[in-house]
Motif scaffolding. Structure first.
Motif, mmCIF file in Angstrom:
data_model
loop_
_atom_site.group_PDB
_atom_site.id
_atom_site.type_symbol
_atom_site.label_atom_id
_atom_site.label_comp_id
_atom_site.label_asym_id
_atom_site.label_seq_id
_atom_site.Cartn_x
_atom_site.Cartn_y
_atom_site.Cartn_z
ATOM 1 N N UNK A 126 0.907 -1.171 -0.214
ATOM 2 C CA UNK A 126 -0.018 0.344 -0.098
ATOM 3 C C UNK A 126 1.043 1.401 0.393
ATOM 4 N N UNK A 127 0.990 2.198 -1.434
ATOM 5 C CA UNK A 127 1.702 3.106 -0.897
ATOM 6 C C UNK A 127 1.063 4.263 -0.048
ATOM 7 N N UNK A 128 2.678 5.015 0.409
ATOM 8 C CA UNK A 128 2.198 5.564 1.600
ATOM 9 C C UNK A 128 1.070 7.044 1.221
ATOM 10 N N UNK A 133 -4.036 11.259 3.652
ATOM 11 C CA UNK A 133 -4.646 11.829 4.312
ATOM 12 C C UNK A 133 -5.877 10.821 4.846
ATOM 13 N N UNK A 134 -6.225 9.281 4.819
ATOM 14 C CA UNK A 134 -6.877 9.124 5.728
ATOM 15 C C UNK A 134 -5.941 8.953 7.698
ATOM 16 N N UNK A 157 5.169 1.098 11.382
ATOM 17 C CA UNK A 157 5.209 0.528 10.596
ATOM 18 C C UNK A 157 5.355 0.350 9.808
ATOM 19 N N UNK A 158 6.202 1.044 8.886
ATOM 20 C CA UNK A 158 7.067 0.629 7.758
ATOM 21 C C UNK A 158 8.146 -0.373 8.311
ATOM 22 N N UNK A 159 8.715 -0.013 8.909
ATOM 23 C CA UNK A 159 9.537 -0.540 9.696
ATOM 24 C C UNK A 159 9.092 -2.667 10.046
ATOM 25 N N UNK A 218 15.540 8.310 6.581
ATOM 26 C CA UNK A 218 15.421 8.597 5.212
ATOM 27 C C UNK A 218 14.069 8.650 4.907
ATOM 28 N N UNK A 219 12.849 8.557 6.126
ATOM 29 C CA UNK A 219 11.301 8.563 5.162
ATOM 30 C C UNK A 219 10.976 10.086 5.289
ATOM 31 N N UNK A 220 10.864 10.461 4.379
ATOM 32 C CA UNK A 220 10.716 12.436 4.178
ATOM 33 C C UNK A 220 9.063 12.668 3.947
ATOM 34 N N UNK A 221 7.834 11.436 2.822
ATOM 35 C CA UNK A 221 6.779 11.639 2.730
ATOM 36 C C UNK A 221 5.314 12.166 4.343
#
Length: 280
Positions: A126-128, A133-134, A157-159, A218-221
């Motif tokens: 699932x793309x971040x 928005x949710x 959650x990503x890791x 490194x996560x930016x979004x």
């Protein structure tokens, strides 16, 4: 006709060619990784006028004016500290939840085990941006927006899928007979895990923590969407350096890259030890 004495020579020639191909491939991969890092550091440690000069020297003049100006810029140190806090909380959450899940997957058989492993992998499908928005609405309603813990939950959650799969591989490589021997000596399951399994798996767990740290660092979004005042360094750079001079962009990139490199270098022995455990 080819004589029987030519066969060993041909085999040796093939082996030698294979070694050269392997060495060449490794050298290209090393250059692919190190050359951009060197160019980034060389430009960050050069005088501002040297960055845009031509021809450009590959040896930096070790002028720290760009770095000094960048660190003196308001908000940089706060953003750096926020990144450290978020990465630390992400590591704790990812390992605290991922290691028990990996142990359970490696030691227990239960209905839906394979489906659970598949779902763990599918969480990365699932793309971040689709969830941004949710997540933003939910965080605003719960008061987690623009907080360190809220952003760390997203990064964890990503890791988490990586932590689960890596620790599953590690625990699967440790023979269950070691635990059974500890049980016969009077240890409970928790004591056997703590005294026998955990010390053997510690290098791999540390390696999982490294992956969690790098993902968060490194996560930016998510950092750019879910924070306003408490931005991490990546989100701060995205916001502040968009229209900055080129030498400041190189300085910001170096500040972002160097801590991650130092952290990985400090725990590199655990990364190497992980492969020995996982491949057992």
């Amino acid at each position: 006709m080819t004589g029987p004495t030519d066969t060993p020579i041909a085999v040796e020639a093939v082996r030698r060619s294979g070694r050269w191909v392997f060495v060449t491939g490794v050298a290209l991969l090393v250059l692919w990784v190190l050359v951009p890092i060197w160019l980034l550091l060389a430009n960050a440690l050069s005088a501002p006028q040297e960055v845009t000069s031509f021809p450009r020297s590959l040896i930096p003049s070790f002028d720290t004016a760009s770095l000094a100006f960048f660190f003196g810029f308001r908000g940089v140190l706060d953003a750096l500290w926020n990144s450290v806090q978020v990465a630390a909380v992400t590591m704790i959450l990812a390992i605290g939840l991922g290691a028990p899940a990996g142990y359970a997957l490696s030691r227990f058989d239960f209905p839906g085990k394979e489906a659970f492993r598949f779902l763990v992998v599918m969480t990365r499908a699932f793309p971040l941006p689709l969830l941004a928005l949710p997540l933003a609405v939910m965080f605003i309603r719960t008061g987690l927006d623009d907080t360190i813990i809220g952003l760390a939950l997203v990064h964890a959650t990503l890791a988490l899928p990586f932590a689960v799969l890596i620790t599953y591989s590690l625990f699967s490589g440790i023979p269950v007979e070691l635990e059974e021997a500890a049980w016969t000596l009077g240890c409970t399951r928790f004591q056997a895990f703590h005294k026998v399994v955990l010390p053997l798996a510690a290098p791999g767990i540390a390696a999982s923590a490294v992956f969690a740290f790098v993902i968060s660092w490194n996560e930016v979004f998510a950092a750019a969407v879910l924070t306003i005042q408490n931005r991490t360094l990546t989100a701060f750079l995205l916001q502040s350096l968009d229209v900055s001079p080129l030498h400041l962009k190189f300085a910001g990139g170096a500040v972002l890259v160097i801590p991650g490199l130092l952290f990985i270098s400090a725990v590199r022995k655990y990364l190497f030890a992980m492969w020995g455990i996982a491949n057992r």
